[in-house]
Scaffold this active site. Structure first.
Site, PDB file in Angstrom:
ATOM      1  N   HIS A  64       0.535  -1.026   0.368  1.00  0.00           N
ATOM      2  CA  HIS A  64       0.171  -0.262  -0.227  1.00  0.00           C
ATOM      3  C   HIS A  64       0.499   1.243   0.136  1.00  0.00           C
ATOM      4  CE1 HIS A  64       1.139  -1.246   4.207  1.00  0.00           C
ATOM      5  NE2 HIS A  64       0.729   0.718   4.760  1.00  0.00           N
ATOM      6  N   ASP A  68       6.650   3.675   5.255  1.00  0.00           N
ATOM      7  CA  ASP A  68       6.484   2.819   6.214  1.00  0.00           C
ATOM      8  C   ASP A  68       6.584   1.868   5.478  1.00  0.00           C
ATOM      9  OD1 ASP A  68       3.779   2.523   6.509  1.00  0.00           O
ATOM     10  OD2 ASP A  68       4.542   1.400   8.250  1.00  0.00           O
ATOM     11  N   HIS A 144      -7.452  -1.962   5.716  1.00  0.00           N
ATOM     12  CA  HIS A 144      -6.734  -0.660   6.094  1.00  0.00           C
ATOM     13  C   HIS A 144      -7.401   0.385   5.677  1.00  0.00           C
ATOM     14  CE1 HIS A 144      -2.811   0.512   8.448  1.00  0.00           C
ATOM     15  NE2 HIS A 144      -2.681   1.452   6.927  1.00  0.00           N
ATOM     16  N   ASP A 214      -0.529  -4.063   5.975  1.00  0.00           N
ATOM     17  CA  ASP A 214      -1.198  -3.208   7.417  1.00  0.00           C
ATOM     18  C   ASP A 214      -2.306  -4.097   6.797  1.00  0.00           C
ATOM     19  OD1 ASP A 214       1.297  -2.474   7.210  1.00  0.00           O
ATOM     20  OD2 ASP A 214       0.976  -0.515   8.300  1.00  0.00           O
TER      21      ASP A 214
END
Length: 305
Positions: A64, A68, A144, A214
Site C-alpha cells: 500500500h 513506511d 487498512h 497492514d
C-alpha cells in the site's frame, strides 16, 4: 533435497523507525528467484547485511501507499542502476502507487540502465497476479486505512523423483525419463507394464508463504491462507491497545494468532511492531495463548521453509 524457499526479514517495525527496528521490507528467495516485499526507509542499507545479490531481484510487491512501506524505493532502485542492472524490473501494487512510480522515473531515473514496469493490483480481489514455471503469487485483500493487499507465494507442484536403481534395472532409456517424472508408467519390450510408483518416489511437498501487513483481522484470510507453511501477520499492538488497533485499522498480536489458528497455518510470524514496545515478548506471549507455533520477526532473521 528440496530447493530453496527462504524468507529474509529486512525490516519489521511500523511507521516510526527505532534503534531496534526498520520499517517493513522482506525478501523471499524461491528457487534462487528473489522477490522483494515492500521497501521501507533504510531497506538498501539493511539489504547489504543479507549478502543477497541485488541483480537477482525480479519483482517487487508493494502492499500500500503508506511511507513506511515505500519510502525506501528511490534509493533501492537507484542503487540497482549504479550497480549496472540491465534486466527489467517489475513493481506490483495498488493503482494509487503508479503516480509515485512515474514521479520517480521522471525525476530520478531518466537515464536508468534498466526498464522499470508498474503493474496495478486490484486490492479487492484474491487472484493470481504473477506466475512462472515454479511459483505463483496471489493477492490477498486486506483491510487498512487505504487500499492495501498482502501476497501469498506458492510453489507449483514439482515432478516425481526418479528411483535410479529401478530405471537401471528395467533399462529404461534416457528419452523416457521426463515422461516417467511426469507420472507415466513404463511398458517393457515384452509388454509388461511397470507402475510409475515403482519407478519414482513422490514429489517434494509444495510450500507457501503469506505476507499480511497492514490490516485489521480479515475473515477471508482463513480461506485464502488455509494450511500455509508460514504466515506473517502484522501485530502492531498488544490487547491493552485494542482500541488503537481498531482506530488505525491494525491488529493486535492476539487477533493475528486467531487468524492463524482459524487458517490452520503451520507457523505464525509476528511483525510491524509499534515503537511503543521496547520488548515484544508481551506480544509473543499474547499470541501464543491462542497459537503456540508463533515467532517474533526481527531484522536479519532468515526462515527456511
Amino acid at each position: 533435497m528440496p530447493q530453496k524457499f527462504d524468507i529474509h526479514i529486512i525490516g519489521c517495525g511500523s511507521a516510526l523507525p527505532t534503534r531496534k527496528h526498520l520499517p517493513s521490507c522482506q525478501a523471499v528467495d524461491v528457487r534462487d528467484k528473489l522477490l522483494l516485499l515492500d521497501c521501507g526507509e533504510g531497506a538498501q542499507l539493511a539489504w547489504r547485511k543479507t549478502g543477497l545479490n541485488w541483480q537477482r531481484i525480479t519483482h517487487i510487491f508493494l502492499t500500500h501507499a503508506h511511507g513506511d512501506h515505500v519510502f525506501g524505493l528511490p534509493g533501492f532502485l537507484s542503487t540497482m542502476g549504479l550497480l549496472g542492472r540491465t534486466a527489467p524490473l517489475y513493481l506490483h501494487g495498488p493503482s494509487s502507487l503508479q503516480t509515485y512510480v512515474e514521479f520517480m522515473k521522471a525525476h530520478f531515473f531518466a537515464d536508468i540502465s534498466y526498464d522499470l514496469h508498474f503493474e496495478a493490483v486490484d486490492t479487492t480481489q484474491h487472484r493470481c497476479i504473477f506466475e512462472d514455471r515454479s511459483m505463483e503469487v496471489w493477492s490477498l485483500p486486506l483491510k487498512h486505512r487505504l487500499p492495501c493487499c498482502g501476497y501469498l507465494i506458492k510453489e507449483k507442484p514439482g515432478q516425481r523423483h526418479i528411483q535410479r536403481e529401478m530405471i537401471d534395472f528395467y533399462e529404461i532409456p534416457t528419452w523416457a525419463i521426463n515422461n516417467i517424472k511426469a507420472g507415466q508408467d513404463w511398458t517393457t519390450a515384452t509388454g509388461e507394464v511397470i507402475a510409475n510408483s515403482r519407478l519414482t518416489s513422490p514429489a517434494d511437498p509444495v510450500r507457501s508463504y503469506a505476507y499480511c501487513s497492514d490490516t485489521m483481522p480479515v475473515a477471508g484470510l482463513t480461506e485464502w491462507c488455509q494450511g500455509v507453511d508460514l504466515m506473517y501477520h502484522e501485530a502492531t499492538y498488544a490487547e491493552a491497545e485494542r482500541a488503537l488497533a481498531q482506530k488505525y485499522f491494525h491488529s493486535t498480536a492476539h487477533q493475528a494468532a486467531e487468524v492463524a489458528h482459524a487458517a490452520k497455518v503451520k507457523r505464525l510470524l509476528l511483525g510491524h511492531f509499534s515503537s511503543r514496545y521496547e520488548d515484544e515478548q508481551l506480544l509473543l506471549n499474547e499470541a501464543k495463548e491462542v497459537f503456540p507455533e508463533t515467532l517474533l520477526a526481527h531484522e536479519e532473521l532468515k526462515i527456511t521453509l
